[in-house]
Design an enzyme around this catalytic site. Structure first.
Site, mmCIF file in Angstrom:
data_model
loop_
_atom_site.group_PDB
_atom_site.id
_atom_site.type_symbol
_atom_site.label_atom_id
_atom_site.label_comp_id
_atom_site.label_asym_id
_atom_site.label_seq_id
_atom_site.Cartn_x
_atom_site.Cartn_y
_atom_site.Cartn_z
ATOM 1 N N LYS A 116 1.117 -62.057 37.446
ATOM 2 C CA LYS A 116 0.373 -61.322 36.432
ATOM 3 C C LYS A 116 -1.140 -61.467 36.635
ATOM 4 C CE LYS A 116 3.979 -59.624 34.527
ATOM 5 N NZ LYS A 116 4.256 -58.179 34.703
ATOM 6 N N TYR A 148 5.328 -67.113 37.957
ATOM 7 C CA TYR A 148 5.336 -65.864 37.192
ATOM 8 C C TYR A 148 3.911 -65.476 36.805
ATOM 9 C CZ TYR A 148 5.671 -62.779 33.166
ATOM 10 O OH TYR A 148 5.492 -61.740 32.285
ATOM 11 N N SER A 153 0.787 -56.739 32.018
ATOM 12 C CA SER A 153 0.554 -58.119 32.425
ATOM 13 C C SER A 153 1.207 -59.009 31.375
ATOM 14 C CB SER A 153 -0.957 -58.379 32.561
ATOM 15 O OG SER A 153 -1.215 -59.726 32.868
#
Length: 283
Positions: free
Chosen positions: A150, A146, A132
């Site tokens: 994660k 983005y 992550s």
């Protein structure tokens, strides 16, 4: 000897983990879009199997896992490391950019995981490392899309940890901060070209300049992270979350304090939405 299955093994954390594992006497199924980039670095090592893998290709993921087991007999550690970043405000990101990012960072991770888990369940052992980021623990301006990939990895990993525990399989979420890799270079980072003038001078707009200036000046040492991964994997009780970097630790602590403060301020309203308890209703 452990057998590792590492995605994105040709560079960055993937290559460093491959090096650490081989040095420790472990075996590595090192996957990359072009496996020659792996063999060029590590040569014809007896404990290395370089395999072609585009993580967005589910059939190729199954073939890679099967090839690894055929060579080494098992898989002990799955390191889902492949992925890339997207810089830009949420509004600036195009649908195509978002879909491609999710195809690699989320759906690709799922495809590889589903390909490998049957072997781990059969063994009743194994360790899944899902990479992550500190951006998967708290949101940053300019990194919203983005970070959302994660956040997805973190949620999937928490559920997987509970689901796989009965089979003796561990899950760890690896949360690096800013490390001196090529993550901020164009080989690992896409920058949304649809820049909106209104965001200039705002935190999201300023992040574009910060990322360019911070490239290869990050505080984290990638080699030390790879060594830390080895220490963690070889521990008797690895954690669900493993943050790496002083910046990550500081930001997690600040996030906890912020959430606790906000919850205290809104606690009464938060608790007011329940039905009355039986005791209160009968009073």
């Amino acid at each position: 000897m452990k057998v590792w299955f590492i995605t994105g093994a040709s560079r960055g954390f993937g290559a460093l983990m491959t090096k650490e594992a081989l040095t420790a006497g472990d075996a590595v199924i090192a996957t990359a879009r072009n496996p020659k980039t792996v063999t060029e670095q590590f040569g014809d090592h007896p404990n290395l199997l370089a395999v072609a893998l585009d993580v967005t290709n589910e059939a190729q993921a199954k073939e890679a896992a099967a090839a690894g087991v055929a060579r080494f007999g098992r898989i002990d550690v799955l390191a889902n490391n492949a992925g890339y970043g997207l810089l830009g405000a949420v509004e600036e990101a195009t649908a195509d950019e978002i879909e491609k990012l999710y195809a690699t960072n989320v759906f690709g991770l799922l495809k590889v995981t589903r390909a490998v888990l049957p072997y781990l369940r059969r063994q009743r052992s194994g360790h899944v490392l899902n990479f992550s980021s500190i951006g998967g623990y708290l949101g940053y301006p300019g990194w919203g899309v983005y970070g959302s990939t994660k956040f997805a990895v973190e949620g999937l990993s928490e559920s997987m940890a509970a689901e796989l525990e009965p089979f003796g399989i561990k899950v760890t979420i690896v949360e690096p901060g800013f490390f001196r890799t090529d993550f901020l270079a164009d080989t690992s980072l896409a920058v949304s070209p649809a820049s909106i003038a209104d965001y200039e001078g705002t935190p999201a707009g300023n992040m574009r300049n910060f990322a360019a200036d911070a490239n290869h000046a990050q505080p984290g040492n990638p080699a030390k992270l790879a060594a830390g991964i080895m220490t963690m994997v070889n521990s008797a009780n690895p954690p669900l979350r493993m943050p790496f970097g002083s910046d990550t630790v500081a930001m997690i602590e600040a996030q906890h304090a912020s959430v606790e403060k906000e919850l205290a301020g809104w606690r009464e309203l938060a608790l007011s939405t329940d039905f009355p308890s039986d005791a209160a209703a009968s009073a």
